[in-house]
Design an enzyme around this catalytic site. Structure first.
Site, PDB file in Angstrom:
ATOM      1  N   TRP A   1      21.631  12.474 -34.342  1.00 14.76           N
ATOM      2  CA  TRP A   1      20.754  13.185 -33.428  1.00 14.76           C
ATOM      3  C   TRP A   1      21.272  14.540 -33.772  1.00 14.76           C
ATOM      4  O   TRP A   1      22.537  14.945 -34.091  1.00 14.76           O
ATOM      5  CB  TRP A   1      21.335  12.816 -32.032  1.00 14.76           C
ATOM      6  CG  TRP A   1      20.768  13.590 -30.883  1.00 14.76           C
ATOM      7  CD1 TRP A   1      19.553  13.892 -30.624  1.00 14.76           C
ATOM      8  CD2 TRP A   1      21.663  14.406 -30.046  1.00 14.76           C
ATOM      9  NE1 TRP A   1      19.436  14.748 -29.544  1.00 14.76           N
ATOM     10  CE2 TRP A   1      20.710  14.896 -28.970  1.00 14.76           C
ATOM     11  CE3 TRP A   1      22.927  14.554 -29.837  1.00 14.76           C
ATOM     12  CZ2 TRP A   1      21.050  15.674 -27.920  1.00 14.76           C
ATOM     13  CZ3 TRP A   1      23.557  15.329 -28.718  1.00 14.76           C
ATOM     14  CH2 TRP A   1      22.455  16.038 -27.915  1.00 14.76           C
TER      15      TRP A   1
ATOM     16  N   ASP B   1      29.258   7.736 -29.189  1.00 16.73           N
ATOM     17  CA  ASP B   1      28.068   8.572 -28.411  1.00 16.73           C
ATOM     18  C   ASP B   1      27.319   7.305 -27.757  1.00 16.73           C
ATOM     19  O   ASP B   1      26.644   6.561 -28.563  1.00 16.73           O
ATOM     20  CB  ASP B   1      27.118   9.215 -29.441  1.00 16.73           C
ATOM     21  CG  ASP B   1      25.974  10.101 -28.494  1.00 16.73           C
ATOM     22  OD1 ASP B   1      25.852   9.663 -27.507  1.00 16.73           O
ATOM     23  OD2 ASP B   1      25.490  10.938 -29.067  1.00 16.73           O
TER      24      ASP B   1
ATOM     25  N   ALA C   1      24.586   6.565 -25.619  1.00 18.38           N
ATOM     26  CA  ALA C   1      23.576   7.330 -24.643  1.00 18.38           C
ATOM     27  C   ALA C   1      22.401   6.660 -24.341  1.00 18.38           C
ATOM     28  O   ALA C   1      21.571   6.917 -23.466  1.00 18.38           O
ATOM     29  CB  ALA C   1      23.012   8.614 -25.290  1.00 18.38           C
TER      30      ALA C   1
ATOM     31  N   LYS D   1      18.953   8.176 -19.741  1.00 18.84           N
ATOM     32  CA  LYS D   1      17.921   7.339 -20.043  1.00 18.84           C
ATOM     33  C   LYS D   1      18.267   6.203 -18.999  1.00 18.84           C
ATOM     34  O   LYS D   1      17.190   5.731 -18.729  1.00 18.84           O
ATOM     35  CB  LYS D   1      18.027   6.884 -21.505  1.00 18.84           C
ATOM     36  CG  LYS D   1      17.569   8.069 -22.484  1.00 18.84           C
ATOM     37  CD  LYS D   1      18.470   8.884 -22.824  1.00 18.84           C
ATOM     38  CE  LYS D   1      18.046  10.236 -23.643  1.00 18.84           C
ATOM     39  NZ  LYS D   1      19.401  10.939 -23.922  1.00 18.84           N
TER      40      LYS D   1
HETATM   41  C1  HCI Z   1      16.345  12.962 -28.107  1.00 19.83           C
HETATM   42  O1  HCI Z   1      15.005  13.023 -28.108  1.00 19.83           O
HETATM   43  O2  HCI Z   1      16.848  12.926 -29.234  1.00 19.83           O
HETATM   44  C2  HCI Z   1      17.426  12.802 -26.805  1.00 19.83           C
HETATM   45  C3  HCI Z   1      17.002  14.051 -25.873  1.00 19.83           C
HETATM   46  C4  HCI Z   1      17.311  15.222 -26.171  1.00 19.83           C
HETATM   47  C5  HCI Z   1      16.802  15.891 -27.198  1.00 19.83           C
HETATM   48  C6  HCI Z   1      17.096  17.384 -27.479  1.00 19.83           C
HETATM   49  C7  HCI Z   1      18.372  17.981 -26.782  1.00 19.83           C
HETATM   50  C8  HCI Z   1      18.730  17.186 -25.744  1.00 19.83           C
HETATM   51  C9  HCI Z   1      18.273  15.942 -25.348  1.00 19.83           C
END
Ligand code: HCI
Length: 391
Positions: free
Chosen positions: A125, A206, A208, A241
């Protein structure tokens, strides 16, 4: 003075939200940011959340400050959810979302060990790297995804992890790897745990997307195994989520200490870090989650709705792999059905991603697609567009 500001680097995922919003076409398809959508393309407020909010509205008699570590029922509930236990070696603090929990744990680490170095998967990410760079702490990536096999390059990953030491902190994705959808097997979690034990590095998980892969318990197996063996580790959880609380911002920074004697100092440090970053984390979403986790009826309904969401994503995965098999006359997209979580990388080049965007399909530049952004009636169109773009 402000004119001297350097231009901030845009987050590619957040920029995509903007670009999608500005596209006037009705036919546009948003496969960008990781937000769950139902088959009507809506991101609903979960039923249990609505009911818990109703109860809170009726019962809440004060808006006074809470504790710097947040709602204790929420923290204990998140520890049970993620690790399957509470214990005298566990502590934690409520944080504004999973991102807030990560930031708090980064700060805690740097206070405990100013020589700490962070490692994140390649790819990961993007905010992992961006937040660490912003904090000016040492960070680099470890090998993870093999673009050829579209799975985890475990040999390369473990070779790097086996070379780390007690100054290293490794960010692992608890389940539903973002952005690839390729996850560690249980045997691989066990091997990674052995590496941490043998070499002394610290895991920071992490977590999430718990519940969006194979199930709340199933998705936690690797993390729980690791917690059962590790003297110390950290977990950043998010309610964005699995409770659909995105904008309300609920997450939890969980720390497993080597002994109960370490807990008071870690807890005091978490309180101090929270106070210096933002004082109190938002109470409302954490109170909602605490209500859901502690009320058997609400909890059952939440788990049932989460199962519906997960089944929909996994159904779309199977359907999309099938549609792509038909449109491209090949089984090279079968990995989509095997991956888990909201994301997979389609394997398209930046030019092919751009061509699909011209056609109204929005994916991240690395061809990460949010599977939950699709609807069953659009699978064939998507597969045709991918084939036409030459993916
Ligand atoms: C994601 O789409 O990877 C998770 C949501 C997100 C994206 C960018 C910044 C914060 C959260």
């Amino acid at each position: 003075m402000f004119s001297a500001l350097p231009e901030p680097k845009a987050d590619a995922i957040i920029a995509l939200i903007q670009a999608f919003a500005e596209d006037p076409r009705d036919s546009k398809v948003d496969l960008g940011v990781g937000v769950y959508k139902d088959d009507a393309g809506k991101t609903p407020v979960m039923r249990a959340v609505k009911e818990a909010e109703r109860r809170l509205l009726a019962a809440q008699d004060s808006k006074s400050y809470t504790k710097l570590t947040g709602n204790p029922d929420f923290v204990a509930g998140m520890q049970r959810l993620a690790l399957g236990k509470v214990s005298d070696r566990l502590t934690g603090a409520q944080a504004p979302g999973g991102t807030g929990a990560l930031r708090v744990l980064f700060e805690l680490t740097m206070r405990a060990n100013p020589d700490a170095r962070f490692w994140y998967s390649a790819p990961s990410w993007p905010n992992h790297q961006a937040m660490l760079a912003n904090m000016k702490v040492p960070h680099q990536s470890y090998p993870y995804f093999d673009a050829e096999t579209l799975g985890v390059d475990f040999d390369a990953m473990i070779a790097t992890l086996d070379g780390l030491d007690a100054n290293d902190v490794v960010i692992l994705h608890g389940c539903c790897h973002n952005p690839t959808g390729a996850n560690l097997t249980q045997a691989q979690w066990e091997r990674v745990t052995q590496s941490a034990l043998d070499n002394g590095w610290m895991p920071l998980v992490d977590f999430a997307y718990q519940g969006l892969g194979d199930g709340l318990e199933e998705d936690a197996q690797g993390v729980r195994y690791m917690a059962s063996k590790m003297p110390r580790m950290m977990v950043a959880t998010s309610c964005s989520k699995n409770f659909g609380l995105y904008r309300d911002r609920a997450g939890c920074a969980i720390v497993q200490c080597e002994s109960a004697a370490e807990v008071p100092l870690v807890t005091a440090t978490l309180s101090s870090v929270n106070r210096l970053l933002y004082s109190f984390a938002p109470d409302h979403p954490a109170a909602v989650v605490a209500e859901i986790l502690t009320d058997p009826e609400l909890r059952a309904d939440w788990e049932a709705e989460l199962a519906e969401m997960r089944d929909r994503i996994n159904g779309l995965r199977t359907g999309l792999a099938e549609a792509l098999r038909q449109e491209t006359n090949s089984n090279r997209f079968d990995f989509i059905a095997e991956h888990r979580g909201m994301f997979s990388r389609l394997g398209a080049t930046p030019e092919q991603v751009a061509a699909m965007r011209e056609g109204g399909i929005y994916m991240v530049g690395d061809s990460r697609m949010n599977i939950a952004g699709l609807t069953t009636d659009k699978l064939r169109d998507f597969a045709r567009a991918a084939a036409a773009a030459g993916v």
